[in-house]
Design a protein around this motif. Structure first.
Motif, mmCIF file in Angstrom:
data_model
loop_
_atom_site.group_PDB
_atom_site.id
_atom_site.type_symbol
_atom_site.label_atom_id
_atom_site.label_comp_id
_atom_site.label_asym_id
_atom_site.label_seq_id
_atom_site.Cartn_x
_atom_site.Cartn_y
_atom_site.Cartn_z
ATOM 1 N N SER A 80 -5.500 0.527 -4.659
ATOM 2 C CA SER A 80 -4.976 1.899 -4.737
ATOM 3 C C SER A 80 -5.555 2.609 -5.954
ATOM 4 C CB SER A 80 -3.450 1.886 -4.840
ATOM 5 O OG SER A 80 -2.897 1.479 -3.625
ATOM 6 N N MET A 81 -5.624 1.888 -7.065
ATOM 7 C CA MET A 81 -6.172 2.514 -8.278
ATOM 8 C C MET A 81 -7.633 2.901 -8.075
ATOM 9 S SD MET A 81 -6.163 3.793 -11.152
ATOM 10 C CE MET A 81 -4.466 3.603 -11.654
ATOM 11 N N ALA A 82 -8.405 2.061 -7.387
ATOM 12 C CA ALA A 82 -9.826 2.379 -7.175
ATOM 13 C C ALA A 82 -9.954 3.677 -6.377
ATOM 14 C CB ALA A 82 -10.511 1.219 -6.451
ATOM 15 N N ARG A 83 -9.091 3.858 -5.387
ATOM 16 C CA ARG A 83 -9.125 5.084 -4.580
ATOM 17 C C ARG A 83 -8.742 6.300 -5.432
ATOM 18 N NH1 ARG A 83 -8.546 5.686 1.150
ATOM 19 N NH2 ARG A 83 -7.831 7.756 1.737
ATOM 20 N N PHE A 119 2.021 -2.173 -6.052
ATOM 21 C CA PHE A 119 1.792 -2.703 -4.697
ATOM 22 C C PHE A 119 2.426 -1.813 -3.630
ATOM 23 C CE2 PHE A 119 5.934 -4.495 -3.520
ATOM 24 C CZ PHE A 119 6.593 -4.465 -4.744
ATOM 25 N N THR A 120 3.297 -0.890 -4.035
ATOM 26 C CA THR A 120 3.944 -0.015 -3.046
ATOM 27 C C THR A 120 3.247 1.347 -2.918
ATOM 28 O OG1 THR A 120 5.509 0.784 -4.705
ATOM 29 C CG2 THR A 120 6.232 -1.049 -3.352
ATOM 30 N N THR A 121 2.224 1.588 -3.729
ATOM 31 C CA THR A 121 1.522 2.881 -3.657
ATOM 32 C C THR A 121 0.866 3.039 -2.283
ATOM 33 O OG1 THR A 121 1.060 2.781 -6.023
ATOM 34 C CG2 THR A 121 -0.315 4.271 -4.721
ATOM 35 N N THR A 122 0.986 4.238 -1.719
ATOM 36 C CA THR A 122 0.393 4.476 -0.386
ATOM 37 C C THR A 122 -0.842 5.385 -0.519
ATOM 38 O OG1 THR A 122 1.731 6.454 -0.032
ATOM 39 C CG2 THR A 122 2.662 4.354 0.714
ATOM 40 N N THR A 123 -1.714 5.323 0.486
ATOM 41 C CA THR A 123 -2.886 6.200 0.463
ATOM 42 C C THR A 123 -2.431 7.660 0.567
ATOM 43 O OG1 THR A 123 -3.148 5.798 2.801
ATOM 44 C CG2 THR A 123 -4.595 4.578 1.383
ATOM 45 N N ALA A 124 -1.305 7.898 1.260
ATOM 46 C CA ALA A 124 -0.793 9.284 1.360
ATOM 47 C C ALA A 124 -0.441 9.817 -0.027
ATOM 48 C CB ALA A 124 0.421 9.316 2.279
ATOM 49 N N GLU A 125 0.179 8.994 -0.851
ATOM 50 C CA GLU A 125 0.517 9.430 -2.220
ATOM 51 C C GLU A 125 -0.750 9.791 -2.994
ATOM 52 O OE1 GLU A 125 3.703 7.168 -4.649
ATOM 53 O OE2 GLU A 125 3.122 5.775 -3.084
ATOM 54 N N ILE A 126 -1.755 8.917 -2.883
ATOM 55 C CA ILE A 126 -2.998 9.133 -3.631
ATOM 56 C C ILE A 126 -3.694 10.405 -3.149
ATOM 57 C CG2 ILE A 126 -5.298 8.170 -4.124
ATOM 58 C CD1 ILE A 126 -3.952 5.369 -3.647
ATOM 59 N N ASP A 127 -3.811 10.530 -1.833
ATOM 60 C CA ASP A 127 -4.560 11.660 -1.278
ATOM 61 C C ASP A 127 -3.845 12.983 -1.561
ATOM 62 O OD1 ASP A 127 -6.266 9.703 -0.516
ATOM 63 O OD2 ASP A 127 -5.823 9.786 1.623
ATOM 64 N N ASP A 128 -2.523 12.983 -1.500
ATOM 65 C CA ASP A 128 -1.779 14.217 -1.794
ATOM 66 C C ASP A 128 -1.910 14.600 -3.268
ATOM 67 O OD1 ASP A 128 -1.128 14.150 0.807
ATOM 68 O OD2 ASP A 128 1.046 14.032 0.553
ATOM 69 N N PHE A 129 -1.904 13.586 -4.132
ATOM 70 C CA PHE A 129 -2.064 13.851 -5.565
ATOM 71 C C PHE A 129 -3.424 14.490 -5.829
ATOM 72 C CE2 PHE A 129 -3.411 12.710 -9.846
ATOM 73 C CZ PHE A 129 -2.283 12.987 -10.617
ATOM 74 N N ILE A 130 -4.464 13.919 -5.228
ATOM 75 C CA ILE A 130 -5.828 14.444 -5.441
ATOM 76 C C ILE A 130 -5.932 15.855 -4.872
ATOM 77 C CG2 ILE A 130 -8.289 14.116 -4.856
ATOM 78 C CD1 ILE A 130 -7.299 11.993 -6.802
ATOM 79 N N GLU A 131 -5.339 16.066 -3.700
ATOM 80 C CA GLU A 131 -5.391 17.406 -3.093
ATOM 81 C C GLU A 131 -4.697 18.427 -4.007
ATOM 82 O OE1 GLU A 131 -4.231 17.353 1.099
ATOM 83 O OE2 GLU A 131 -3.724 19.496 0.905
ATOM 84 N N ASP A 132 -3.532 18.056 -4.518
ATOM 85 C CA ASP A 132 -2.797 18.971 -5.392
ATOM 86 C C ASP A 132 -3.528 19.170 -6.727
ATOM 87 O OD1 ASP A 132 -0.893 19.369 -3.482
ATOM 88 O OD2 ASP A 132 0.535 17.932 -4.306
ATOM 89 N N LEU A 133 -4.170 18.121 -7.206
ATOM 90 C CA LEU A 133 -4.943 18.235 -8.456
ATOM 91 C C LEU A 133 -6.077 19.246 -8.280
ATOM 92 C CD1 LEU A 133 -5.786 17.134 -11.315
ATOM 93 C CD2 LEU A 133 -7.122 15.383 -10.118
#
Ligand SMILES: Cc1ncc(COP(=O)(O)O)c(C=O)c1O
Length: 342
Positions: free
Chosen positions: A266-269, A326-340
């Protein structure tokens, strides 16, 4: 979906660990670590580290670190660590309490890796005047470091050489040791005793357990006093089997490594997404599950207002820490990047 990058401590408990706790709760078992599950965990840890170990289970990382340090020091010792170290910044005066007053010396160094020259100089100056000085006893390193970097066996061996040349011990804060192992190809043994580590606090809480950390000594002769420090410090659980149940499930089928790998992936993504953004820049970390980024205050504020969770990191300029679990989801990551980027 708003992301929670506040801390890996924000994650829940893995279902297999909850299941193990429920199973351990059936019937009765001897107290204070005399139960079969505790013995099983001790032998599992010996196999994982490929050597004889003395392992004590406790429920917080602070206890694991401080009982470990107390065991390797005396009240007139010096302990040397990086300025970002958890034992220096985040454990109140627990190190002083548990050691009976050993003094902590801090040094700088990139990526929260203690600078070797500065360490040597500080050790030599602080310990130079015999009975008038502190007695240099322990170098404490963290893997991952507190700025999210991974120490390699060679780097660890360099700290060990410095310590051994001065008759000192090498302690490792491994609250995120699982992420360090998952971040490379070396074994737990390579990253500890084979590189000269004397004792390790091996974290599980941030990576799927409810509250469990193992304090592992690689030379059982050095661990003799640890039991007394744990009891005196109020960390010997009577219903010890519940600590053991967590660790048993954590080690079974390499769950610990699977969860840390998920967290690192998740961190790499997240890191890749941020590296392409014009609104943030990477300052440190990213080897495991922690990343330190710089953002303008209004950008950070905007993300927080959209419900994303993370903290400022005051020791770096305009810095914020992002942590995956371990509970981080790709949706969380992608939404964060989109909002950033919006
Ligand atoms: C590097 C490090 N060491 C140790 C700990 C353990 O701390 P606690 O006593 O809160 O379990 C943490 C938790 O944040 C940490 O980040």
């Amino acid at each position: 979906m708003p992301a929670n990058f506040g801390s890996d401590n924000s994650s829940g408990v893995h279902p297999l660990i909850i299941e193990a706790l429920a199973k351990a709760s059936m019937g009765s078992a001897p107290a204070y670590g005399a139960d079969a599950l505790t013995k099983k965990v001790e032998s599992r840890l010996a196999s994982l580290f490929e050597c004889e170990v003395t392992a004590l289970l406790v429920s917080t990382g602070t206890a694991a670190n401080c009982i470990g340090l107390a065991t390797l020091t005396s009240s007139f010792s010096g302990i040397y660590a990086h300025a970002e170290a958890h034992i220096a910044n985040d454990e109140s005066t627990a190190p002083e309490l548990y050691t009976g007053g050993a003094r902590l010396f801090i040094v700088g160094g990139d990526d929260a890796k203690p600078d070797l020259e500065e360490l040597a100089q500080k050790i030599d100056v602080s310990g130079a005047r015999g009975v008038h000085s502190v007695q240099p006893a322990v170098i404490s390193i963290s893997n991952l470091t507190e700025l999210g970097a991974r120490l390699s066996p060679d780097e660890i061996a360099a700290y060990s050489e410095l310590a051994k040349n001065r008759g000192m011990k090498l302690f490792m804060d491994g609250a995120r040791f699982a992420n360090a192992v998952a971040g490379g190809s070396e074994s737990p043994a390579d990253l500890t005793w084979r590189s000269g580590v004397d004792a390790l606090s091996f974290g599980a809480t941030k990576n799927g357990a409810m509250a469990a950390e193992a304090l592992v000594f690689f030379n059982p002769d050095e661990a003799i006093l640890a039991e007394f420090h744990r009891k005196r410090g109020g960390h010997l659980w009577s219903k010890h089997r519940y600590l053991a149940a967590q660790f048993d499930a954590y080690l079974e089928g390499d769950l610990w490594l699977e969860l840390a790998t998920a967290s690192n992936t998740s961190m790499a993504r997240l890191r890749d997404g941020i590296s392409l953004s014009n609104n943030a820049s990477i300052l440190a970390g990213g080897d495991g599950n922690e990343l330190f980024i710089a953002m303008e205050e209004d950008v950070a504020e905007g993300l927080l207002q959209r419900g994303h969770m993370f903290y400022a990191w005051p020791s770096l300029p305009k810095a914020y820490r992002l942590v995956t679990s371990f509970t981080t989801t790709t949706a969380e990551i992608d939404d964060f990047i989109e909002d950033l980027n919006s």
